[in-house]
Design an enzyme around this catalytic site. Structure first.
Site: not given
Ligand code: G7M
Length: 358
Positions: A196, A261-262, A264, A269-270
């Site tokens: 990342d 994450h929500y 994100p 989508f990751h």
């Protein structure tokens, strides 16, 4: 210096500071807003963690038969014990001593900070980095349909995912890719694992990887259906098999925090893969933002044929986020009222009051 170093240096040198967007003494980060060639830029610096040699000096066999390193090498010339070039005592009291030190810095072994530059930065970036008031919101399926989905569709069309497609299809960050699973005839199951942007790629304690998928029908967990459960299960197994192997088993499968994450920031989508010991991620691993992949897999068993589209999701949102202004603010106000929470009374600040009286 490589060509990329020179280009990066020239951008950073041109940065003209305007104001501090945010700083966090716990994560040792500061984000500055400025300009480069008249265009907005965000420069974030994060002091790096201490280095120590990851080589095991010895190991003991535990009852589970797994070899556990029993201590780490701390004798590298840049390790926190050996790199102290200056030392000053501030105070001592009984058996307690405290002071300051200057550590030897080195670009390869012990860099001072990790820098992150966004240029040109959009207003969405700026608002995201800026210190802001946070709120807890319950997003029902109806709120999703009415407020969130149109926003996601808009974001999707704005081209904010260029960096994702660059990684998937244009070879961007290729030298950092840890694993690529791509079969021309089965694009749907393919994915890439790479460091990342938030990880320096050096210190395993702060290991932070991201898995990005080739399939593009999933914008967020909202799009997951029970039919995706087996795919997610096999991903979970693959990630926990591949990642420890890539780091010479200095990190084990059960030491990876794997989550989504929500909301994100990017609607492709990751999955986030982070060393379980890493605490300093702002709100990145906090309840109200991170949802463990294991929980997602389990929930899909019970959510019915529409999967996550049926679920009410509760999360934290900043009031700089577009969704707040687009309706989540009203949703929260209504929810508080329906829940019977009394309205916040007007608090009179004694200092303001004094000023008013003058
Ligand atoms: O909050 P969300 O789940 O959308 O997180 C997206 C993640 O992608 C964050 O952890 C970012 O640090 C990471 N990320 C964002 N960008 C723009 C990049 C990039 O260009 N390269 C890499 N490797 N990671 C990125």
């Amino acid at each position: 210096m490589s060509e990329a170093d020179v280009a990066f240096r020239s951008l950073v040198d041109k940065f003209r500071f305007e104001r501090v967007l945010n700083s966090n003494p716990q994560t040792k980060t500061i984000s500055l807003l400025g300009f480069i060639d008249e265009k907005s830029a965000i420069l974030t610096a994060e002091k790096t963690h201490f280095t120590f040699d990851e080589n095991k000096v010895g190991s003991q066999s535990g009852s589970d038969g797994i070899n556990t390193p029993f201590f780490y090498h701390c004798e590298n010339e840049y390790s926190c014990t050996n790199a102290m070039q200056e030392l000053r005592q501030l105070t001592s009291n009984d058996i307690y001593y405290w002071g300051l030190t200057v550590l030897k810095q080195n670009m390869d072994h012990n860099p001072t900070a990790r820098l992150n530059l966004i240029w040109p930065a959009t207003s969405v970036h700026i608002r995201k980095f800026e210190q802001q008031q946070l709120h807890l919101v319950r997003e029902t399926p109806e709120t999703y349909e009415k407020i969130v989905k149109p926003y996601i569709d808009e974001m999707y069309n704005l081209g904010r995912l260029k960096w994702v497609y660059n990684i998937l299809y244009q070879g961007a960050e290729a030298d950092r890719v840890v694993y690529r699973d791509f079969l021309e005839d089965n694009k749907r199951d393919g994915f890439v694992i790479l460091p990342d942007m938030k990880w320096d790629g050096v210190n395993l304690d702060a290991l932070y990887l991201v898995a990005i998928f080739y399939r593009d029908d999933l914008k967020s967990i909202r799009d997951l259906r029970p039919g995706d459960r087996d795919w997610l299960k096999s991903l979970n197994t693959k990630i926990r098999t591949i990642v420890p192997g890539c780091y010479n088993y200095a990190i084990r499968a059960d030491e990876l925090r794997i989550f989504v994450h929500y909301q994100p920031s990017y609607y492709h989508f990751h999955i986030h893969i982070v060393n379980i010991r890493h605490p300093g991620l702002n709100d990145g691993i906090a309840a109200g933002k991170a949802i463990l992949l294991d929980d997602v897999i389990e929930n899909l068993k019970y959510l019915g044929p529409n999967g996550y589209m049926n679920k009410t999701l509760t999360y934290v949102i900043g009031d700089n986020h577009d969704l707040w202004g687009r309706g989540l603010k009203d949703v929260v106000a209504k929810q508080l009222e329906e829940d019977g929470i009394p309205k916040t009374p007007k608090i009179v600040n004694e200092f303001t009051e004094d000023e008013d009286q003058e």
